[in-house]
Write a protein that holds these residues in place. Structure first.
Motif, PDB file in Angstrom:
ATOM      1  N   TYR A   1      47.958  44.190  24.076  1.00 32.17           N
ATOM      2  CA  TYR A   1      46.574  44.390  24.503  1.00 32.17           C
ATOM      3  C   TYR A   1      45.880  43.039  24.665  1.00 32.17           C
ATOM      4  O   TYR A   1      45.238  42.780  25.681  1.00 32.17           O
ATOM      5  CB  TYR A   1      45.794  45.263  23.505  1.00 32.17           C
ATOM      6  CG  TYR A   1      44.364  45.415  23.946  1.00 32.17           C
ATOM      7  CD1 TYR A   1      44.019  46.382  24.882  1.00 32.17           C
ATOM      8  CD2 TYR A   1      43.365  44.556  23.480  1.00 32.17           C
ATOM      9  CE1 TYR A   1      42.718  46.503  25.337  1.00 32.17           C
ATOM     10  CE2 TYR A   1      42.061  44.668  23.927  1.00 32.17           C
ATOM     11  CZ  TYR A   1      41.739  45.643  24.861  1.00 32.17           C
ATOM     12  OH  TYR A   1      40.461  45.746  25.323  1.00 32.17           O
ATOM     13  N   GLY A   2      46.023  42.175  23.660  1.00 34.51           N
ATOM     14  CA  GLY A   2      45.374  40.869  23.713  1.00 34.51           C
ATOM     15  C   GLY A   2      45.874  40.015  24.865  1.00 34.51           C
ATOM     16  O   GLY A   2      45.074  39.413  25.599  1.00 34.51           O
TER      17      GLY A   2
ATOM     18  N   TRP B   1      44.739  41.452  28.167  1.00 38.12           N
ATOM     19  CA  TRP B   1      43.305  41.220  28.334  1.00 38.12           C
ATOM     20  C   TRP B   1      43.083  39.791  28.832  1.00 38.12           C
ATOM     21  O   TRP B   1      42.260  39.552  29.715  1.00 38.12           O
ATOM     22  CB  TRP B   1      42.560  41.459  27.014  1.00 38.12           C
ATOM     23  CG  TRP B   1      41.092  41.263  27.159  1.00 38.12           C
ATOM     24  CD1 TRP B   1      40.171  42.174  27.590  1.00 38.12           C
ATOM     25  CD2 TRP B   1      40.368  40.051  26.886  1.00 38.12           C
ATOM     26  NE1 TRP B   1      38.924  41.611  27.600  1.00 38.12           N
ATOM     27  CE2 TRP B   1      39.016  40.309  27.174  1.00 38.12           C
ATOM     28  CE3 TRP B   1      40.731  38.796  26.423  1.00 38.12           C
ATOM     29  CZ2 TRP B   1      38.028  39.339  27.016  1.00 38.12           C
ATOM     30  CZ3 TRP B   1      39.752  37.830  26.265  1.00 38.12           C
ATOM     31  CH2 TRP B   1      38.419  38.108  26.559  1.00 38.12           C
ATOM     32  N   LEU B   2      43.846  38.847  28.291  1.00 38.26           N
ATOM     33  CA  LEU B   2      43.702  37.451  28.701  1.00 38.26           C
ATOM     34  C   LEU B   2      44.145  37.206  30.144  1.00 38.26           C
ATOM     35  O   LEU B   2      43.473  36.489  30.887  1.00 38.26           O
ATOM     36  CB  LEU B   2      44.507  36.533  27.780  1.00 38.26           C
ATOM     37  CG  LEU B   2      43.942  36.283  26.396  1.00 38.26           C
ATOM     38  CD1 LEU B   2      44.938  35.506  25.546  1.00 38.26           C
ATOM     39  CD2 LEU B   2      42.615  35.530  26.481  1.00 38.26           C
TER      40      LEU B   2
ATOM     41  N   LYS C   1      42.541  40.870  32.716  1.00 40.32           N
ATOM     42  CA  LYS C   1      41.374  41.641  32.272  1.00 40.32           C
ATOM     43  C   LYS C   1      40.659  42.373  33.397  1.00 40.32           C
ATOM     44  O   LYS C   1      39.943  43.329  33.154  1.00 40.32           O
ATOM     45  CB  LYS C   1      40.406  40.782  31.472  1.00 40.32           C
ATOM     46  CG  LYS C   1      39.676  39.731  32.246  1.00 40.32           C
ATOM     47  CD  LYS C   1      38.617  39.034  31.403  1.00 40.32           C
ATOM     48  CE  LYS C   1      39.225  37.828  30.752  1.00 40.32           C
ATOM     49  NZ  LYS C   1      38.275  37.062  29.972  1.00 40.32           N
ATOM     50  N   LYS C   2      40.859  41.945  34.636  1.00 47.16           N
ATOM     51  CA  LYS C   2      40.202  42.616  35.764  1.00 47.16           C
ATOM     52  C   LYS C   2      40.979  43.848  36.231  1.00 47.16           C
ATOM     53  O   LYS C   2      40.461  44.637  37.013  1.00 47.16           O
ATOM     54  CB  LYS C   2      40.005  41.641  36.914  1.00 47.16           C
ATOM     55  CG  LYS C   2      39.002  40.553  36.555  1.00 47.16           C
ATOM     56  CD  LYS C   2      38.688  39.658  37.714  1.00 47.16           C
ATOM     57  CE  LYS C   2      37.678  38.620  37.233  1.00 47.16           C
ATOM     58  NZ  LYS C   2      37.207  37.768  38.285  1.00 47.16           N
TER      59      LYS C   2
ATOM     60  N   MET D   1      42.390  49.571  32.825  1.00 46.62           N
ATOM     61  CA  MET D   1      43.034  49.790  31.534  1.00 46.62           C
ATOM     62  C   MET D   1      44.367  50.521  31.696  1.00 46.62           C
ATOM     63  O   MET D   1      45.344  50.195  31.025  1.00 46.62           O
ATOM     64  CB  MET D   1      42.101  50.588  30.609  1.00 46.62           C
ATOM     65  CG  MET D   1      42.633  50.734  29.208  1.00 46.62           C
ATOM     66  SD  MET D   1      42.979  49.153  28.389  1.00 46.62           S
ATOM     67  CE  MET D   1      41.406  48.359  28.494  1.00 46.62           C
TER      68      MET D   1
ATOM     69  N   ARG E   1      47.023  48.093  32.627  1.00 46.40           N
ATOM     70  CA  ARG E   1      47.432  47.256  31.493  1.00 46.40           C
ATOM     71  C   ARG E   1      48.294  48.033  30.503  1.00 46.40           C
ATOM     72  O   ARG E   1      49.283  47.512  29.984  1.00 46.40           O
ATOM     73  CB  ARG E   1      46.205  46.653  30.796  1.00 46.40           C
ATOM     74  CG  ARG E   1      45.581  45.539  31.634  1.00 46.40           C
ATOM     75  CD  ARG E   1      44.476  44.849  30.890  1.00 46.40           C
ATOM     76  NE  ARG E   1      43.220  45.524  31.190  1.00 46.40           N
ATOM     77  CZ  ARG E   1      42.129  45.437  30.449  1.00 46.40           C
ATOM     78  NH1 ARG E   1      42.120  44.716  29.351  1.00 46.40           N
ATOM     79  NH2 ARG E   1      41.034  46.065  30.804  1.00 46.40           N
TER      80      ARG E   1
ATOM     81  N   ARG F   1      42.172  48.199  21.579  1.00 41.81           N
ATOM     82  CA  ARG F   1      41.138  48.410  22.602  1.00 41.81           C
ATOM     83  C   ARG F   1      39.813  48.833  21.960  1.00 41.81           C
ATOM     84  O   ARG F   1      38.746  48.470  22.435  1.00 41.81           O
ATOM     85  CB  ARG F   1      41.608  49.474  23.590  1.00 41.81           C
ATOM     86  CG  ARG F   1      40.610  49.749  24.669  1.00 41.81           C
ATOM     87  CD  ARG F   1      41.115  50.768  25.655  1.00 41.81           C
ATOM     88  NE  ARG F   1      40.102  50.974  26.680  1.00 41.81           N
ATOM     89  CZ  ARG F   1      39.850  52.126  27.237  1.00 41.81           C
ATOM     90  NH1 ARG F   1      40.546  53.199  26.909  1.00 41.81           N
ATOM     91  NH2 ARG F   1      38.921  52.237  28.163  1.00 41.81           N
TER      92      ARG F   1
END
Length: 183
Positions: free
Chosen positions: A66-67, A70-71, A74-75, A78, A81, A137
Motif C-alpha cells: 500500500y505504501g 501510494w508513493l 497515487k494517482k 485504488m 493499486r 488504507r
C-alpha cells in the motif's frame, strides 16, 4: 473498488493457483485436514492451512505494498493499486514455491522440513496481504507502522522468526541468528 478490479483480482488468484497446481503443489495439506490455524512452525503442516504464524508477514506485505504503491502510483485508482499489489503477492507465492526458493529456505533457514505451501495457504497468504492493504488504507501511517512493529515483535517472541528475519536469512544468512532461532 469496481467489479472489474475484483474480477481481475480473482483472475490473478486463479492464475496463481493454476500455476502452483502445475508446479505440483498440493491443493490442501497432504494430511487431509483443512485448519483455520496451524501454529506449529517446525512441522510438515506449516504453511499448509489457512493461517499460521507467517500470516502476520503477509499482512505486513499489504502495508508495504500500500505504501509503495501510494508513493509511485497515487494517482491511479485504488482498485488498480490493489490489483497491482495482488499481482506482486501472487508472483511471490509462485516464486516462493519454486524449487530454487524452497531449497534456499531449507539450506539457510530453520525450515528444514519446508516443502512449499499448499495452494490453499498461498491463496490465503494473498488474502492476508489484501487485509493488510485495506488496513493501511484506513489507518494513519503511524498506526500502520506501529501495528507492523508489534506484529514483528510478537512473532519474534512467539516463534523466533518474523518477516525481517525471514528476508535477512533468505538473502544473507547470519550464523548467530540461525543458532539463536534453533533455541
Amino acid at each position: 473498488m469496481k467489479r472489474q478490479h475484483w474480477a481481475r483480482i480473482a483472475g490473478i488468484i486463479a492464475l496463481a493457483a493454476a500455476i502452483l497446481w502445475l508446479m505440483g503443489r498440493a491443493p490442501i495439506c497432504r494430511c487431509g485436514d483443512v485448519k483455520l490455524w496451524h501454529g506449529v512452525v517446525a512441522s510438515a503442516q506449516n504453511s499448509q492451512h489457512i493461517a499460521d504464524w507467517y500470516s502476520f508477514s503477509h499482512i505486513i506485505h499489504g502495508f508495504i505494498f500500500y505504501g509503495l504503491l501510494w508513493l509511485v502510483a497515487k494517482k491511479k485508482p485504488m482498485g488498480w493499486r490493489m490489483t497491482a499489489a495482488v499481482a506482486i503477492e501472487a508472483a511471490w507465492e509462485v516464486a516462493e514455491n519454486s524449487p530454487a526458493i524452497i531449497n534456499r529456505y531449507r539450506a539457510v533457514t530453520l525450515a528444514y522440513d519446508y516443502y512449499g505451501d499448499s495452494i490453499l495457504n498461498s491463496a490465503s497468504d494473498i488474502g492476508f496481504m489484501m487485509l493488510g492493504f485495506f488496513i493501511a488504507r484506513r489507518l494513519p501511517v503511524t498506526a500502520t507502522i506501529a501495528i507492523a512493529i508489534m506484529m514483528e515483535l510478537f512473532t519474534l517472541a512467539m516463534i523466533r522468526d518474523n518477516l525481517t528475519l525471514n528476508v535477512l536469512m533468505l538473502v544473507w544468512p547470519v550464523d548467530a541468528i540461525s543458532i539463536w532461532q534453533a533455541g
